[in-house]
Design a protein around this motif. Structure first.
Motif, PDB file in Angstrom:
ATOM      1  N   ILE A  32      -0.481   3.920   6.001  1.00  6.27           N
ATOM      2  CA  ILE A  32      -1.646   3.508   6.791  1.00  6.27           C
ATOM      3  C   ILE A  32      -2.713   2.897   5.883  1.00  6.27           C
ATOM      4  O   ILE A  32      -3.338   1.875   6.221  1.00  6.27           O
ATOM      5  CB  ILE A  32      -2.205   4.704   7.571  1.00  6.27           C
ATOM      6  N   ALA A  33      -2.940   3.507   4.721  1.00  2.00           N
ATOM      7  CA  ALA A  33      -3.946   2.983   3.794  1.00  2.00           C
ATOM      8  C   ALA A  33      -3.577   1.576   3.327  1.00  2.00           C
ATOM      9  O   ALA A  33      -4.447   0.700   3.217  1.00  2.00           O
ATOM     10  CB  ALA A  33      -4.096   3.915   2.602  1.00  2.00           C
ATOM     11  N   SER A  34      -2.290   1.339   3.057  1.00  2.00           N
ATOM     12  CA  SER A  34      -1.869   0.010   2.624  1.00  2.00           C
ATOM     13  C   SER A  34      -2.041  -1.015   3.740  1.00  2.00           C
ATOM     14  O   SER A  34      -2.431  -2.163   3.489  1.00  2.00           O
ATOM     15  CB  SER A  34      -0.413   0.045   2.159  1.00  2.00           C
ATOM     16  N   LEU A  35      -1.764  -0.616   4.992  1.00  2.00           N
ATOM     17  CA  LEU A  35      -1.962  -1.529   6.117  1.00  2.00           C
ATOM     18  C   LEU A  35      -3.435  -1.907   6.257  1.00  2.00           C
ATOM     19  O   LEU A  35      -3.770  -3.072   6.468  1.00  2.00           O
ATOM     20  CB  LEU A  35      -1.451  -0.881   7.405  1.00  2.00           C
ATOM     21  N   VAL A  36      -4.300  -0.900   6.149  1.00  2.00           N
ATOM     22  CA  VAL A  36      -5.736  -1.165   6.276  1.00  2.00           C
ATOM     23  C   VAL A  36      -6.218  -2.053   5.131  1.00  2.00           C
ATOM     24  O   VAL A  36      -6.968  -3.027   5.340  1.00  2.00           O
ATOM     25  CB  VAL A  36      -6.521   0.155   6.310  1.00  2.00           C
ATOM     26  N   LEU A  37      -5.798  -1.737   3.900  1.00  2.00           N
ATOM     27  CA  LEU A  37      -6.255  -2.484   2.736  1.00  2.00           C
ATOM     28  C   LEU A  37      -5.806  -3.941   2.797  1.00  2.00           C
ATOM     29  O   LEU A  37      -6.632  -4.868   2.684  1.00  2.00           O
ATOM     30  CB  LEU A  37      -5.724  -1.826   1.461  1.00  2.00           C
ATOM     31  N   PHE A  38      -4.504  -4.167   2.960  1.00  2.00           N
ATOM     32  CA  PHE A  38      -4.005  -5.537   2.954  1.00  2.00           C
ATOM     33  C   PHE A  38      -4.429  -6.284   4.213  1.00  2.00           C
ATOM     34  O   PHE A  38      -4.603  -7.504   4.179  1.00  2.00           O
ATOM     35  CB  PHE A  38      -2.476  -5.540   2.818  1.00  2.00           C
ATOM     36  N   GLY A  39      -4.585  -5.568   5.326  1.00  2.00           N
ATOM     37  CA  GLY A  39      -5.091  -6.224   6.524  1.00  2.00           C
ATOM     38  C   GLY A  39      -6.518  -6.695   6.351  1.00  2.00           C
ATOM     39  O   GLY A  39      -6.880  -7.792   6.780  1.00  2.00           O
ATOM     40  N   ALA A  40      -7.351  -5.875   5.696  1.00  2.00           N
ATOM     41  CA  ALA A  40      -8.742  -6.259   5.463  1.00  2.00           C
ATOM     42  C   ALA A  40      -8.853  -7.390   4.447  1.00  2.00           C
ATOM     43  O   ALA A  40      -9.684  -8.294   4.590  1.00  2.00           O
ATOM     44  CB  ALA A  40      -9.537  -5.050   4.989  1.00  2.00           C
ATOM     45  N   LEU A  41      -8.013  -7.369   3.415  1.00  2.00           N
ATOM     46  CA  LEU A  41      -8.096  -8.378   2.363  1.00  2.00           C
ATOM     47  C   LEU A  41      -7.440  -9.692   2.754  1.00  2.00           C
ATOM     48  O   LEU A  41      -7.947 -10.770   2.433  1.00  2.00           O
ATOM     49  CB  LEU A  41      -7.446  -7.856   1.079  1.00  2.00           C
ATOM     50  N   LEU A  42      -6.304  -9.605   3.470  1.00  2.00           N
ATOM     51  CA  LEU A  42      -5.477 -10.788   3.658  1.00  2.00           C
ATOM     52  C   LEU A  42      -5.228 -11.153   5.113  1.00  2.00           C
ATOM     53  O   LEU A  42      -4.450 -12.068   5.390  1.00  2.00           O
ATOM     54  CB  LEU A  42      -4.119 -10.574   2.948  1.00  2.00           C
ATOM     55  N   GLY A  43      -5.826 -10.429   6.056  1.00  2.00           N
ATOM     56  CA  GLY A  43      -5.719 -10.807   7.453  1.00  2.00           C
ATOM     57  C   GLY A  43      -4.442 -10.300   8.119  1.00  2.00           C
ATOM     58  O   GLY A  43      -3.778  -9.382   7.616  1.00  2.00           O
ATOM     59  N   VAL A  49      11.984   3.269  -1.396  1.00  2.00           N
ATOM     60  CA  VAL A  49      10.852   4.127  -1.726  1.00  2.00           C
ATOM     61  C   VAL A  49      10.299   4.714  -0.440  1.00  2.00           C
ATOM     62  O   VAL A  49       9.924   3.979   0.472  1.00  2.00           O
ATOM     63  CB  VAL A  49       9.760   3.331  -2.460  1.00  2.00           C
ATOM     64  N   ALA A  50      10.270   6.031  -0.342  1.00  2.00           N
ATOM     65  CA  ALA A  50       9.737   6.698   0.849  1.00  2.00           C
ATOM     66  C   ALA A  50       8.218   6.755   0.749  1.00  2.00           C
ATOM     67  O   ALA A  50       7.665   7.527  -0.025  1.00  2.00           O
ATOM     68  CB  ALA A  50      10.334   8.099   0.975  1.00  2.00           C
ATOM     69  N   LEU A  51       7.548   5.926   1.525  1.00  2.00           N
ATOM     70  CA  LEU A  51       6.090   5.905   1.503  1.00  2.00           C
ATOM     71  C   LEU A  51       5.540   7.010   2.394  1.00  2.00           C
ATOM     72  O   LEU A  51       5.913   7.102   3.566  1.00  2.00           O
ATOM     73  CB  LEU A  51       5.571   4.552   2.004  1.00  2.00           C
ATOM     74  N   PRO A  52       4.663   7.865   1.883  1.00  2.00           N
ATOM     75  CA  PRO A  52       4.019   8.863   2.743  1.00  2.00           C
ATOM     76  C   PRO A  52       3.213   8.183   3.839  1.00  2.00           C
ATOM     77  O   PRO A  52       2.701   7.071   3.652  1.00  2.00           O
ATOM     78  CB  PRO A  52       3.100   9.625   1.767  1.00  2.00           C
ATOM     79  N   PRO A  53       3.092   8.814   5.025  1.00  2.00           N
ATOM     80  CA  PRO A  53       2.361   8.179   6.128  1.00  2.00           C
ATOM     81  C   PRO A  53       0.932   7.774   5.759  1.00  2.00           C
ATOM     82  O   PRO A  53       0.476   6.698   6.132  1.00  2.00           O
ATOM     83  CB  PRO A  53       2.380   9.262   7.222  1.00  2.00           C
ATOM     84  N   ALA A  54       0.229   8.651   5.022  1.00  2.00           N
ATOM     85  CA  ALA A  54      -1.151   8.320   4.658  1.00  2.00           C
ATOM     86  C   ALA A  54      -1.207   7.071   3.784  1.00  2.00           C
ATOM     87  O   ALA A  54      -2.085   6.209   3.958  1.00  2.00           O
ATOM     88  CB  ALA A  54      -1.799   9.503   3.934  1.00  2.00           C
ATOM     89  N   LEU A  55      -0.264   6.946   2.849  1.00  2.00           N
ATOM     90  CA  LEU A  55      -0.235   5.774   1.982  1.00  2.00           C
ATOM     91  C   LEU A  55       0.145   4.527   2.766  1.00  2.00           C
ATOM     92  O   LEU A  55      -0.377   3.433   2.511  1.00  2.00           O
ATOM     93  CB  LEU A  55       0.745   6.001   0.828  1.00  2.00           C
TER      94      LEU A  55
END
Length: 346
Positions: free
Chosen positions: A303-314, A295-301
């Motif tokens: 980065i958003a996933s990194l921020v979201l999961f980083g904030a929720l799960l460290g 699955v080709a993830l768009p850059p914005a998605l």
């Protein structure tokens, strides 16, 4: 094959959509409550996919059973890691010590170069050794905390490895058990979704592995040609941090830039250009080729996933944000878009 009816009774499209929204909310709640446990399990699944893929390749080549080849691959990886540590550990330890000693000198030079700017005083005041609490109690507390963190990491690593090994040794047992949790009419579709998730994560691991190796080799070669010291350590750091898209590239460049600053401002420019070129090769040549199978993830998605999961799960959530997002996209596409929305249109 007969089409699988994923509807329940005579539920209306609106009712099915609301049901999927409720299931998604429950899934997010479970991630928030038991995020650490779920991440350990997900990491174990990634390890299992890697071991199983290598074991299947060896089984096709030798005719041995998959269980035996998985054990052979596991032992080979343990020996390879042990041999690498035995050969490189002394040199790496020496280079890490040199890097630790060189960074303060680089910061001092950076401080001198930026001393004419008013905002630099506030920045470097936080790095002033005189402001640090260096009493014996503080040092012992920090050493104890560091030792506890290391032991916790090693314990988690052992658990992840055993989860991955057991899953790889008997994949059918755990897979069939998961499928049986769903109603009989759902099971063929769940089986296909698991196939797609396995393929996706396998190719994601291949892509990350190729990117890490290429980044490490190109970075190490470039730093060696530029005459930057500690090229091996910096190359390994760049390779490991490539596992985290975008963020890892920035973090890995900081020590190299500081060492370049010790030599000259011009060298900082050369090192910056080197890291930019390496990231361009990785981002625009290697990654697109691998994403043809995933699955080709768009850059914005991404980065958003990194921020979201980083904030929720460290930190672990930051490291696994990309594969989690990719797996989520597959689940949404196959289990919701295709089986709910598009079925409602027909």
């Amino acid at each position: 094959m007969k089409d699988v009816d994923l509807s329940i009774g005579t539920s209306s499209p609106t009712a099915r959509t609301l049901r999927w929204i409720a299931l998604t909310a429950l899934a997010l709640l479970a991630v928030w409550i038991a995020g650490g446990f779920l991440l350990i399990g997900f990491t174990g699944i990634l390890v299992a996919i890697m071991l199983r893929a290598l074991g299947d390749q060896l089984a096709r080549a030798t005719g041995l059973s998959c269980g035996r080849t998985v054990l052979i691959v596991t032992l080979a990886l343990i020996l390879l890691i042990g041999l690498t540590c035995w050969l490189l550990a002394p040199r790496l330890a020496s280079q890490v010590d040199e890097l630790w000693q060189a960074i303060p000198q680089s910061i001092d030079q950076l401080r001198a170069g930026l001393s004419n700017y008013s905002w630099s005083g506030t920045l470097f005041r936080q790095l002033d050794p005189d402001r640090l609490d260096l009493d014996s109690g503080s040092i012992l507390g920090r050493l104890s905390g560091a030792a506890s963190s290391v032991m916790s990491f090693l314990g988690t690593l052992v658990v992840v490895c055993f989860i991955g090994l057991y899953l790889a040794l008997d994949t059918k047992l755990y897979r069939s058990g998961l499928i049986r949790l769903f109603p009989p009419s759902y099971r063929p579709r769940v089986d296909r979704i698991l196939d797609e998730l396995g393929r996706l994560l396998k190719w994601w691991l291949i892509g990350r592995g190729i990117s890490m190796i290429a980044t490490g080799v190109l970075t190490g070669l470039g730093l060696w040609l530029l005459g930057i010291p500690l090229a091996l350590t910096l190359a390994l750091l760049a390779a490991v941090l490539t596992f985290v898209p975008y963020v890892g590239a920035i973090l890995s460049a900081i020590p190299a830039l500081l060492l370049g600053l010790v030599q000259s401002p011009t060298m900082v420019l050369y090192v910056s250009l080197l890291y930019v070129v390496v990231q361009l090769v990785e981002g625009y040549l290697l990654t697109p080729l691998i994403q043809q199978e995933t699955v080709a993830l768009p850059p914005a998605l991404t980065i958003a996933s990194l921020v979201l999961f980083g904030a929720l799960l460290g930190p672990l959530g930051l490291m696994l944000g990309t594969p989690l997002a990719a797996a989520g996209i597959v689940l949404i596409r196959m289990a919701y878009v295709e089986d709910v929305l598009e079925r409602d249109e027909t």
